[in-house]
Design a protein around this motif. Structure first.
Motif, short mmCIF file in Angstrom:
data_model
loop_
_atom_site.label_atom_id
_atom_site.label_comp_id
_atom_site.label_asym_id
_atom_site.label_seq_id
_atom_site.Cartn_x
_atom_site.Cartn_y
_atom_site.Cartn_z
N CYS A 1 0.83 -1.21 0.00
CA CYS A 1 0.00 0.00 0.00
C CYS A 1 0.87 1.26 0.00
N LEU A 2 1.99 1.19 0.68
CA LEU A 2 2.90 2.33 0.69
C LEU A 2 3.38 2.64 -0.72
N ALA A 3 3.66 1.59 -1.50
CA ALA A 3 4.13 1.79 -2.88
C ALA A 3 2.99 2.16 -3.82
N ALA A 4 1.82 1.55 -3.62
CA ALA A 4 0.71 1.74 -4.56
C ALA A 4 -0.14 2.97 -4.23
N PHE A 5 -0.34 3.24 -2.94
CA PHE A 5 -1.26 4.32 -2.54
C PHE A 5 -0.59 5.40 -1.71
N GLN A 6 0.71 5.22 -1.40
CA GLN A 6 1.46 6.16 -0.57
C GLN A 6 0.85 6.33 0.82
N GLN A 7 0.28 5.26 1.30
CA GLN A 7 -0.18 5.16 2.68
C GLN A 7 -0.12 3.68 3.07
N GLN A 8 -0.18 3.39 4.37
CA GLN A 8 0.10 2.04 4.82
C GLN A 8 -1.14 1.15 4.94
N SER A 9 -2.25 1.59 4.38
CA SER A 9 -3.46 0.77 4.42
C SER A 9 -4.23 0.97 3.11
N ILE A 10 -5.18 0.10 2.86
CA ILE A 10 -5.98 0.19 1.65
C ILE A 10 -6.95 1.36 1.77
N PRO A 11 -6.92 2.29 0.82
CA PRO A 11 -7.86 3.43 0.90
C PRO A 11 -9.30 2.97 0.66
N PRO A 12 -10.27 3.71 1.16
CA PRO A 12 -11.69 3.30 1.03
C PRO A 12 -12.14 3.17 -0.42
N THR A 13 -11.51 3.92 -1.32
CA THR A 13 -11.95 3.91 -2.72
C THR A 13 -11.42 2.71 -3.51
N VAL B 1 7.90 -2.94 -6.32
CA VAL B 1 7.90 -2.66 -7.75
C VAL B 1 6.50 -2.84 -8.34
N ILE B 2 5.82 -3.95 -8.01
CA ILE B 2 4.49 -4.20 -8.57
C ILE B 2 3.49 -3.18 -8.01
N GLY B 3 3.64 -2.84 -6.74
CA GLY B 3 2.75 -1.82 -6.16
C GLY B 3 2.92 -0.48 -6.86
N ALA B 4 4.18 -0.06 -7.07
CA ALA B 4 4.42 1.23 -7.72
C ALA B 4 3.94 1.22 -9.17
N SER B 5 4.03 0.05 -9.83
CA SER B 5 3.61 -0.03 -11.23
C SER B 5 2.09 0.13 -11.37
N LEU B 6 1.34 -0.16 -10.32
CA LEU B 6 -0.12 -0.07 -10.38
C LEU B 6 -0.66 1.24 -9.80
N ARG B 7 0.26 2.10 -9.34
CA ARG B 7 -0.18 3.37 -8.75
C ARG B 7 -0.93 4.20 -9.79
N ASN B 8 -2.10 4.67 -9.41
CA ASN B 8 -2.95 5.52 -10.27
C ASN B 8 -3.44 4.81 -11.53
#
Length: 824
Positions: free
Chosen positions: A337-349, A371-378
């Motif tokens: 979540c830190l890599a994908a959403f820049q926070q340590q938990s799953i956002p509500p959306t 790497v996989i988290g950052a690749s899926l960001r946004n």
């Protein structure tokens, strides 16, 4: 006889004391950096205790206030030490003594603080539970800091690159990492390094991307480890294809402080006695070990020296071994979540079920999660579904399923913009665990992918955001993005697993059809599959070769009609350039890097006669060939970089017509060329030159009076040339000069009187030019001057000048607390 012996012992003791004083003076900046790190960790905790809401006794509050004041005084000493010239021995000794005095005083406070504060908390805890728990938490923080504020003379050993593997544990330190840290720490603290037969080797093992290097680097920062080994911590990256002799010599020098070729060289007996009298425990960390034979050669047998080896494999020489565990579900989810959403938990959306499914497919590997988290960001939901489906088709990740791991990781690359993807794959052309000069990388991308420099720099940022490379220097991306910055000052690094991934993706095609033909390090010639296919043309646009010494007979002809970049890496004092360079008509960038102990002599220079398309040339640790009148011109060459080269014989006394040989040369960089004492006037004839960088040339003492002839010059860098005492008056004739960098020209005594004639000058960097006490009167005429970076001592003069120059911004330099200068 007895009197002479006694006198000799007295002299030896005096030498010891003198050596200790010199060490304190030389390494005051490293001690200051360490002291600042400890204060930065401690001061916020003290302030949190002061303002925690718990009413402590008045005398306790006074003691805390006094401690906070001492810490702030310590920060002031750190600031003064960091700005002090390393050659000012007396001042540095005095600053070291003052810091030690503050250190001793703070240590006294630390002894009573935790016990007394916790006792006070115990009295107020009943009925004020939340405050009690808060201060109890602060107490645990405080316990971690006890003993950390210790200055050590051996701090120069504590130096390793911050830019390499970092799996986010600095932000998110889960149970698995904490357990591993404590386990390895226990092994090291109880290891017995006394006696030649009791050398202890501790191993840290795990599959690629599991966080081994992150764990070990965090361990190297642990205050208990630093205290136990008295800050004598040596960190060296070995990699798959190391130069073992060079590494052995480097480690031996760092352990003993002696510049002998290797640990087997004969050492005078008096030096052995001297070293044994002051020897202390030493930790040697060997990262990324791939071979038992290499490890056995690098293990130090010096008493008190303990080796910590990091490898994907478990070796029989390990006395104790810690096998890195993969992340648990909660830790893995937080890091992802830190890599994908820049926070340590799953956002509500977000789709919670889908996120958990993707995390589960990463199998607890920190690198894959990042790497996989950052690749899926946004990315839109359909991209997440696609990623999950492709990941689920793979098998479990383990050492025996490396190919499946790479296929999983490949989805992060294949979703990149096509040009960004190509740039990532180019990184595989460089050796594992080596710094990649940013200048080389940017030039390569510009030539290969039709990018502007600005666009290439944006690609660099994209790869960094996706965790596909890291910057070795702190804030490198921000500083390298400055309009006047030199890329040659910076370098990047790539995790060895990500390099393996790039190679895996590059090698999917037949050897003749590959876009990148990359050879790992070999000592016995070129790969056999290259030789078997030499009768057909190779389509490669990048060719990267890593060898030992190469003679004419070691090469065979190959046809490279499309090659634009050739990287030749070798370890040798002599090197025969490959004849097939003549069969590279499109070659635009040539990079020669020598990893050997001494500068290399090049042979077969006639290949340069055919390089009509060559635009950039990078030579590292090379004896630059002598230029003659008959030297064939290089009509397209725009950039030359000479790093750690021997240049004097080539430049001084040359009869060559440089403007004729280099008619389009616009950028010349000479870095760490210590034999350069004078810049030859012949360079001033290259009127096309726009940027001239002479950096870290410590013996350069004179610039030519003809410098003003460079009427196209816009950038002049003379960074870290301490022997340079004056700038020629002719510099005032550089009408197009926009940037002047004289940072760390510590013996430069003044600026030219006529510098007001520099009508285009926009920026000056003159930090650590402590002997410049006055500004020339003509400085008030610098109407284009927008920014000056300087120290406090000269800053007030520029601020006075700014009254006549309303657009001028004066930036008093922030102090830089790093250990980089120790590695020069």
């Amino acid at each position: 006889m007895g009197a002479d012996f006694f006198l000799g012992e007295v002299v030896l003791e005096l030498l010891k004391e003198l050596a200790k004083l010199c060490v304190r003076a030389c390494y005051v900046k490293s001690s200051a950096e360490q002291f600042k790190h400890s204060i930065d960790a401690l001061l916020p905790i003290i302030q949190e205790i002061q303002y925690s809401g718990v009413e402590l006794p008045q005398h306790r509050q006074s003691q805390l206030d006094e401690l906070a004041q001492k810490l702030r005084h310590g920060l002031d000493l750190v600031r003064r030490a960091s700005s002090s010239s390393r050659w000012n021995v007396y001042k540095n000794i005095q600053l070291a003594k003052q810091m030690e005095k503050v250190d001793k005083s703070v240590s006294g406070y630390m002894k009573w603080m935790q016990a007394h504060v916790m006792a006070d908390v115990h009295h107020v805890r009943v009925g004020v539970l939340e405050y009690g728990e808060k201060v109890e938490r602060i107490g645990r923080k405080l316990e971690e800091c006890i003993g950390a504020v210790k200055l050590g003379e051996g701090n120069r050993k504590f130096a390793f690159d911050d830019g390499e593997e970092n799996d986010g544990v600095g932000v998110l330190e889960g149970f698995g990492m904490r357990f591993g840290l404590e386990k390895v720490k226990e092994m090291l603290l109880t290891a017995d390094g006394e006696g030649e037969k009791k050398v202890r080797v501790v191993g840290v093992c795990g599959i690629g991307g599991s966080g081994k290097t992150t764990l070990v680097k965090k361990l190297c920062q642990d205050f208990q480890i630093r205290s136990h080994f008295e800050n004598r911590v040596i960190f060296e990256t070995v990699s798959q294809s190391p130069n073992v002799e060079s590494l052995r010599a480097k480690i031996w020098e760092q352990i003993t402080g002696n510049r002998f070729g290797s640990a087997n060289d004969q050492i005078p007996q008096w030096m052995v006695r001297f070293e044994q009298s002051i020897r202390r425990p030493t930790l040697v960390v060997l990262d990324d070990i791939w071979s038992l034979s290499v490890l056995e050669q690098l293990i130090s047998k010096i008493p008190g020296c303990i080796t910590l080896a990091v490898s994907r494999f478990k070796y029989p020489v390990f006395d104790q071994t810690y096998e890195v565990e993969l992340m648990g579900e909660e830790e893995a989810l937080s890091l992802f979540c830190l890599a994908a959403f820049q926070q340590q938990s799953i956002p509500p959306t977000a789709d919670k079920k889908l996120v958990n499914q993707v995390v589960a497919e990463c199998k607890g590997l920190p690198l894959a999660l990042k790497v996989i988290g950052a690749s899926l960001r946004n990315r839109p939901p359909l991209a997440w579904v696609s990623a999950k489906n492709r990941l689920s088709r793979g098998e479990s990740i383990s050492e025996t399923h490396e190919a499946n791991f790479f296929e999983r990781m490949a989805i992060s690359i294949e979703c990149l913009d096509p040009k960004v993807q190509e740039c990532f794959l180019d990184l595989g052309s460089f050796p594992e665990d080596k710094k990649i000069p940013l200048d080389v990388l940017i030039n390569m991308w510009v030539e290969m992918h039709d990018l502007d420099e600005e666009d290439a720099f944006v690609v660099l940022g994209d790869l960094s955001e996706k965790n596909l490379l890291s910057h070795v220097q702190e804030d490198a991306q921000g500083r390298a993005g400055d309009i006047y910055s030199s890329y040659s000052e910076f370098s990047v690094a790539q995790h060895d697993v990500l390099r393996d991934l790039a190679l895996h993706m590059c090698n999917r095609e037949n050897v003749n059809r590959r876009k990148r033909l990359i050879m790992a390090r070999r000592e016995d010639g070129l790969p056999k599959d290259w030789q078997r296919n030499k009768d057909k043309p190779f389509d490669a646009r990048i060719v990267s070769i890593h060898t030992g010494e190469m003679k004419e007979s070691d090469w065979f002809l190959m046809n490279f009609p499309n090659t634009e970049v050739l990287i030749l890496r070798f370890s040798s004092s002599t090197y025969f350039l490959p004849p097939f360079i003549e069969l590279m008509p499109k070659l635009k960038s040539l990079i020669l890097v020598n990893y050997g102990a001494s500068s290399a002599v090049l042979h077969n220079l006639s290949v340069f006669d055919s390089l009509d398309s060559l635009k950039s040339l990078w030579l590292e640790k090379i004896i630059v060939p002598h230029l003659r009148r008959t030297t064939v011109p290089l009509p397209s060459l725009r950039k030359i970089s000479l790093v750690l080269c021997e240049v004097t014989k080539s430049l001084n006394g040359s009869s060559a017509n440089l403007p004729c040989i280099f008619p389009c040369l616009s950028h010349l960089t000479i870095d760490h060329c210590i034999d350069l004492t004078k810049l030859p006037p012949t360079i001033c004839g290259v009127r096309s030159l726009e940027s001239l960088s002479i950096t870290n040339c410590h013996n350069l003492c004179e610039l030519p009076s003809e410098l003003g002839q460079l009427n196209s010059l816009q950038i002049l860098r003379l960074y870290a040339c301490p022997a340079l005492k004056k700038l020629p008056q002719a510099i005032c004739g550089l009408k197009k000069l926009k940037y002047l960098d004289i940072y760390q020209c510590i013996n430069l005594r003044n600026l030219p009187d006529g510098m007001g004639q520099l009508i285009s000058l926009e920026k000056i960097d003159m930090r650590e030019c402590s002997l410049i006490r006055n500004l020339p009167g003509s400085a008030m005429s610098l109407r284009s001057l927008d920014r000056v970076i300087c120290d406090e001592e000269i800053g007030f003069l520029w601020k006075e000048a700014s009254k006549a120059l309303p657009e001028l911004r004066v930036q008093v330099a922030e102090k830089c607390f790093t250990l980089n200068w120790l590695m020069e």
